[in-house]
Scaffold this motif. Structure first.
Motif, PDB file in Angstrom:
ATOM      1  N   LEU A 127      -9.012   4.109   1.756  1.00 45.32           N
ATOM      2  CA  LEU A 127      -7.904   3.740   2.637  1.00 45.32           C
ATOM      3  C   LEU A 127      -8.287   3.860   4.113  1.00 45.32           C
ATOM      4  O   LEU A 127      -7.910   3.029   4.942  1.00 45.32           O
ATOM      5  N   PHE A 128      -9.038   4.903   4.432  1.00 43.38           N
ATOM      6  CA  PHE A 128      -9.429   5.122   5.821  1.00 43.38           C
ATOM      7  C   PHE A 128     -10.662   4.318   6.217  1.00 43.38           C
ATOM      8  O   PHE A 128     -10.846   3.985   7.384  1.00 43.38           O
ATOM      9  N   ASP A 152      -7.987  -2.417   7.362  1.00 47.73           N
ATOM     10  CA  ASP A 152      -7.507  -3.784   7.601  1.00 47.73           C
ATOM     11  C   ASP A 152      -7.652  -4.688   6.386  1.00 47.73           C
ATOM     12  O   ASP A 152      -7.384  -5.890   6.485  1.00 47.73           O
ATOM     13  N   LYS A 153      -8.086  -4.162   5.268  1.00 48.37           N
ATOM     14  CA  LYS A 153      -8.272  -4.963   4.060  1.00 48.37           C
ATOM     15  C   LYS A 153      -7.045  -4.795   3.164  1.00 48.37           C
ATOM     16  O   LYS A 153      -6.917  -3.833   2.428  1.00 48.37           O
ATOM     17  N   GLU A 154      -6.145  -5.760   3.240  1.00 47.93           N
ATOM     18  CA  GLU A 154      -4.843  -5.643   2.585  1.00 47.93           C
ATOM     19  C   GLU A 154      -4.953  -5.496   1.074  1.00 47.93           C
ATOM     20  O   GLU A 154      -4.308  -4.632   0.480  1.00 47.93           O
ATOM     21  N   ALA A 155      -5.753  -6.342   0.428  1.00 42.27           N
ATOM     22  CA  ALA A 155      -5.861  -6.291  -1.037  1.00 42.27           C
ATOM     23  C   ALA A 155      -6.430  -4.953  -1.504  1.00 42.27           C
ATOM     24  O   ALA A 155      -5.946  -4.365  -2.481  1.00 42.27           O
ATOM     25  N   LEU A 156      -7.427  -4.449  -0.803  1.00 42.81           N
ATOM     26  CA  LEU A 156      -8.045  -3.178  -1.169  1.00 42.81           C
ATOM     27  C   LEU A 156      -7.078  -2.026  -0.918  1.00 42.81           C
ATOM     28  O   LEU A 156      -6.992  -1.080  -1.717  1.00 42.81           O
ATOM     29  N   GLU A 157      -6.346  -2.099   0.171  1.00 42.79           N
ATOM     30  CA  GLU A 157      -5.348  -1.072   0.487  1.00 42.79           C
ATOM     31  C   GLU A 157      -4.272  -1.012  -0.588  1.00 42.79           C
ATOM     32  O   GLU A 157      -3.895   0.067  -1.057  1.00 42.79           O
ATOM     33  N   GLU A 158      -3.760  -2.175  -0.993  1.00 41.15           N
ATOM     34  CA  GLU A 158      -2.717  -2.216  -2.020  1.00 41.15           C
ATOM     35  C   GLU A 158      -3.227  -1.686  -3.353  1.00 41.15           C
ATOM     36  O   GLU A 158      -2.500  -0.987  -4.072  1.00 41.15           O
ATOM     37  N   ALA A 159      -4.474  -2.012  -3.686  1.00 41.68           N
ATOM     38  CA  ALA A 159      -5.044  -1.527  -4.945  1.00 41.68           C
ATOM     39  C   ALA A 159      -5.163   0.001  -4.931  1.00 41.68           C
ATOM     40  O   ALA A 159      -4.882   0.665  -5.934  1.00 41.68           O
ATOM     41  N   CYS A 160      -5.566   0.560  -3.791  1.00 37.55           N
ATOM     42  CA  CYS A 160      -5.691   2.020  -3.679  1.00 37.55           C
ATOM     43  C   CYS A 160      -4.337   2.699  -3.797  1.00 37.55           C
ATOM     44  O   CYS A 160      -4.192   3.727  -4.475  1.00 37.55           O
ATOM     45  N   LEU A 161      -3.322   2.151  -3.147  1.00 35.36           N
ATOM     46  CA  LEU A 161      -1.982   2.734  -3.199  1.00 35.36           C
ATOM     47  C   LEU A 161      -1.422   2.671  -4.617  1.00 35.36           C
ATOM     48  O   LEU A 161      -0.810   3.634  -5.100  1.00 35.36           O
ATOM     49  N   LEU A 162      -1.656   1.565  -5.293  1.00 34.58           N
ATOM     50  CA  LEU A 162      -1.211   1.440  -6.680  1.00 34.58           C
ATOM     51  C   LEU A 162      -1.946   2.443  -7.566  1.00 34.58           C
ATOM     52  O   LEU A 162      -1.357   3.050  -8.467  1.00 34.58           O
ATOM     53  N   GLY A 163      -3.241   2.623  -7.298  1.00 39.81           N
ATOM     54  CA  GLY A 163      -4.011   3.597  -8.053  1.00 39.81           C
ATOM     55  C   GLY A 163      -3.500   5.011  -7.866  1.00 39.81           C
ATOM     56  O   GLY A 163      -3.404   5.794  -8.819  1.00 39.81           O
ATOM     57  N   LEU A 164      -3.152   5.378  -6.632  1.00 37.98           N
ATOM     58  CA  LEU A 164      -2.616   6.713  -6.358  1.00 37.98           C
ATOM     59  C   LEU A 164      -1.294   6.916  -7.097  1.00 37.98           C
ATOM     60  O   LEU A 164      -1.037   7.993  -7.637  1.00 37.98           O
ATOM     61  N   CYS A 165      -0.454   5.891  -7.105  1.00 38.23           N
ATOM     62  CA  CYS A 165       0.825   5.994  -7.815  1.00 38.23           C
ATOM     63  C   CYS A 165       0.616   6.206  -9.311  1.00 38.23           C
ATOM     64  O   CYS A 165       1.284   7.046  -9.933  1.00 38.23           O
ATOM     65  N   ASN A 166      -0.310   5.477  -9.898  1.00 39.66           N
ATOM     66  CA  ASN A 166      -0.546   5.613 -11.332  1.00 39.66           C
ATOM     67  C   ASN A 166      -1.219   6.933 -11.677  1.00 39.66           C
ATOM     68  O   ASN A 166      -0.971   7.505 -12.742  1.00 39.66           O
ATOM     69  N   LEU A 167      -2.066   7.431 -10.795  1.00 40.78           N
ATOM     70  CA  LEU A 167      -2.664   8.745 -11.018  1.00 40.78           C
ATOM     71  C   LEU A 167      -1.607   9.846 -10.983  1.00 40.78           C
ATOM     72  O   LEU A 167      -1.768  10.896 -11.595  1.00 40.78           O
ATOM     73  N   SER A 168      -0.540   9.592 -10.252  1.00 47.83           N
ATOM     74  CA  SER A 168       0.544  10.572 -10.187  1.00 47.83           C
ATOM     75  C   SER A 168       1.466  10.476 -11.396  1.00 47.83           C
ATOM     76  O   SER A 168       2.384  11.274 -11.546  1.00 47.83           O
ATOM     77  N   GLY A 169       1.236   9.494 -12.261  1.00 45.87           N
ATOM     78  CA  GLY A 169       2.023   9.368 -13.473  1.00 45.87           C
ATOM     79  C   GLY A 169       3.232   8.474 -13.357  1.00 45.87           C
ATOM     80  O   GLY A 169       4.112   8.503 -14.210  1.00 45.87           O
TER      81      GLY A 169
END
Length: 303
Positions: A170-171, A175-192
């Motif tokens: 993320l850091f 500026d890479k929107e697709a990569l940022e969204e994928a990381c945020l989705l990954g964090l959400c799924n890791l949280s259950g």
């Protein structure tokens, strides 16, 4: 009389013609192509010769992307998942096509169940430090899909340091929107929280009120026109190189009836650094009254 220089066992004998059989050869079916590709990957897998493996990996990728009936089950039966783990540790075109294939396979629940035993979790996480953005995008999507509905894989990814790696991306690529969204989705799924790519979550950066804090809002479409959910991801720096990641989901009603729909408990996951992922710190769990709680997950991570 045969040619004297050709051994008898290598001579070609034309089979008798069947007048009721068409002269045209029957084409290979999709399943035939997939089976041939899987067999070739099994044979060539240990040699890791990119020029020979890439075409077969691409055949499997096309079959999985097209959602051909029984393709996922054939991949499981073939036993190629450990070979894919080896391919991910390779470089160049072999690694990229493998990452694409694994990202598609991760969408199939019957396949991703075997990722842990096949060594794919460790192999995928090792790629998350790569500077190749296209490669990272496929690997992050794999991590997100793996942790979508599998507590076992969630815990394994957490123990191996998936969260600090995603935060680091993320850091590194703000500026890479697709990569940022994928990381945020990954964090959400890791949280259950179980958010699929098909959920249509729209992400945007929010205004931070604290120094060193990054805020992301994810808005899901309304369900039947009445409710929607807002996912709030905060990444806060609380010491040099140390960050806390908190995730909250708020269910709200539309129009004048909107309200917070609170559920579940809060869990705290202290996580190790990227460089020392072998020891998992103890986490605590506290119960909050159901009527006043948000669905919240928080990670402590070290970059």
């Amino acid at each position: 009389m045969g040619h004297p220089n050709i051994p008898l066992m290598h001579r070609y004998t034309r089979p008798p013609r069947d007048k009721h059989r068409s002269r045209r050869l029957q084409p290979y079916t999709t399943n035939d192509n997939l089976n041939n590709a899987l067999g070739a990957i099994r044979v060539l897998g240990l040699e890791l010769i990119a020029d020979e493996l890439v075409p077969h990996l691409n055949t499997v990728l096309i079959s999985i992307k097209d959602r051909n009936k029984g393709a996922a089950e054939q991949v499981v039966i073939s036993g190629i998942l450990p070979i894919l783990s080896l391919c991910l540790r390779h470089t160049g075109a072999l690694r990229l096509i493998t990452a694409k294939l694994v990202a598609e396979l991760a969408k199939e629940s019957v396949v991703r169940k075997g990722f842990g035993d096949a060594g794919l979790v460790t192999a995928l996480l090792s790629v998350l430090t790569s500077p190749d953005q296209e490669l990272l995008l496929h690997v992050v999507r794999s991590v997100s899909c793996m942790s979508y509905d599998s507590p076992k894989l969630q815990e394994l990814l957490l123990r191996r340091g998936a969260v600090p790696r995603l935060v680091a991306i993320l850091f590194r690529f703000p500026d890479k929107e697709a990569l940022e969204e994928a990381c945020l989705l990954g964090l959400c799924n890791l949280s259950g929280m179980g958010v699929s790519e098909e959920a249509g979550v729209t992400w945007e950066r929010g205004a931070s009120v604290r120094p060193g804090e990054s805020v992301f809002h994810g808005v899901s479409p309304h369900t039947c026109g009445f409710t929607s959910s807002v996912t709030l991801v905060r990444v806060c720096q609380w010491a040099p190189g140390q960050y806390a990641v908190s995730i909250e989901v708020v269910q709200r009603c539309s129009s004048s009836f909107w309200s917070l729909h609170r559920k579940q408990t809060a869990r705290w996951f202290p996580l190790p650094s990227v460089g020392s992922c072998s020891n998992l710190c103890k986490f605590s769990k506290r119960n909050i009254p159901r009527t006043k709680s948000l669905k919240t997950r928080m990670f402590h991570t070290f970059l």
